[in-house]
Motif scaffolding. Structure first.
Motif, PDB file in Angstrom:
ATOM      1  N   LEU A  19      39.433   4.928  31.647  1.00 20.81           N
ATOM      2  CA  LEU A  19      40.301   5.467  31.970  1.00 20.81           C
ATOM      3  C   LEU A  19      40.126   6.046  30.706  1.00 20.81           C
ATOM      4  O   LEU A  19      39.782   6.840  30.070  1.00 20.81           O
ATOM      5  CB  LEU A  19      41.954   4.586  31.536  1.00 20.81           C
ATOM      6  CG  LEU A  19      43.604   5.553  31.474  1.00 20.81           C
ATOM      7  CD1 LEU A  19      43.334   5.407  32.479  1.00 20.81           C
ATOM      8  CD2 LEU A  19      44.269   4.897  30.744  1.00 20.81           C
ATOM      9  N   MET A  46      34.822   9.567  39.332  1.00 19.69           N
ATOM     10  CA  MET A  46      36.111   9.194  39.903  1.00 19.69           C
ATOM     11  C   MET A  46      34.596   8.245  40.595  1.00 19.69           C
ATOM     12  O   MET A  46      34.660   7.418  41.088  1.00 19.69           O
ATOM     13  CB  MET A  46      36.945   9.955  40.939  1.00 19.69           C
ATOM     14  CG  MET A  46      37.820   9.952  39.727  1.00 19.69           C
ATOM     15  SD  MET A  46      39.330  11.037  40.729  1.00 19.69           S
ATOM     16  CE  MET A  46      40.129   9.817  42.198  1.00 19.69           C
ATOM     17  N   GLN A  94      38.365   6.044  36.121  1.00 20.14           N
ATOM     18  CA  GLN A  94      40.302   6.642  36.040  1.00 20.14           C
ATOM     19  C   GLN A  94      40.689   7.410  35.095  1.00 20.14           C
ATOM     20  O   GLN A  94      40.705   7.381  33.871  1.00 20.14           O
ATOM     21  CB  GLN A  94      41.389   5.138  36.239  1.00 20.14           C
ATOM     22  CG  GLN A  94      42.539   5.426  36.557  1.00 20.14           C
ATOM     23  CD  GLN A  94      43.581   3.902  36.773  1.00 20.14           C
ATOM     24  OE1 GLN A  94      42.724   2.929  35.773  1.00 20.14           O
ATOM     25  NE2 GLN A  94      44.741   4.282  36.814  1.00 20.14           N
TER      26      GLN A  94
END
Length: 151
Positions: A46, A72, A78
């Protein structure tokens, strides 16, 4: 930030005296994204960014969007990106229209709490998206309870 370069001898230069604020922001964002790409202290893939396009021109904004899309697709990262720039928001929606994304749009605040609108792309897996109804204010304890239940 101090940059060190070599001409005839080692010369140190302060980036704030050489680069514009847009260039400094781009350098900082580049370091952040490179560190996020190679970090090993967490299994989370993330990256979070709060209004990453401050002071950027249109070419750099488009390049950033393409870079996020590359991260991505190629590196399975993410992203959570917040912005107040409506043009950037619209461009992100357009560039990511075929991606697996969820969008949470903050519309305002009322006496009942935040007004939130959620959009989910056709390709999105909504199992991992926590939806907070705008009609009901939610306590921190309830939010933590919902988050634990979704894990």
């Amino acid at each position: 930030m101090v940059l060190t370069g070599y001409i005839e001898n080692q010369t140190q230069a302060n980036a704030t005296y050489i680069f514009s604020s847009a260039q400094i922001d781009s350098i900082a964002l580049s370091f952040f994204m490179a560190m996020g790409l190679h970090q090993q202290w967490s299994s989370l893939q993330l990256m979070g960014m709060d209004d990453p396009i401050q002071s950027m021109d249109e070419v750099n904004v488009l390049s950033l969007i393409d870079l996020v899309r590359l991260f991505m697709e190629k590196y399975d990262k993410q992203f959570i990106i917040s912005t107040h720039n409506y043009n950037f928001y619209q461009m992100m929606l357009k560039k990511f229209r075929n991606q697996d994304i969820a969008v949470i749009e903050y519309e305002g605040y009322s006496e009942k709490g935040p007004l939130i609108k959620q959009q989910v792309s056709e390709n999105a897996e909504t199992d991992n998206v926590l939806i907070i109804p705008a009609e009901e204010p939610i306590s921190r304890a309830k939010l933590l309870e919902l988050n634990d239940a979704s894990l």
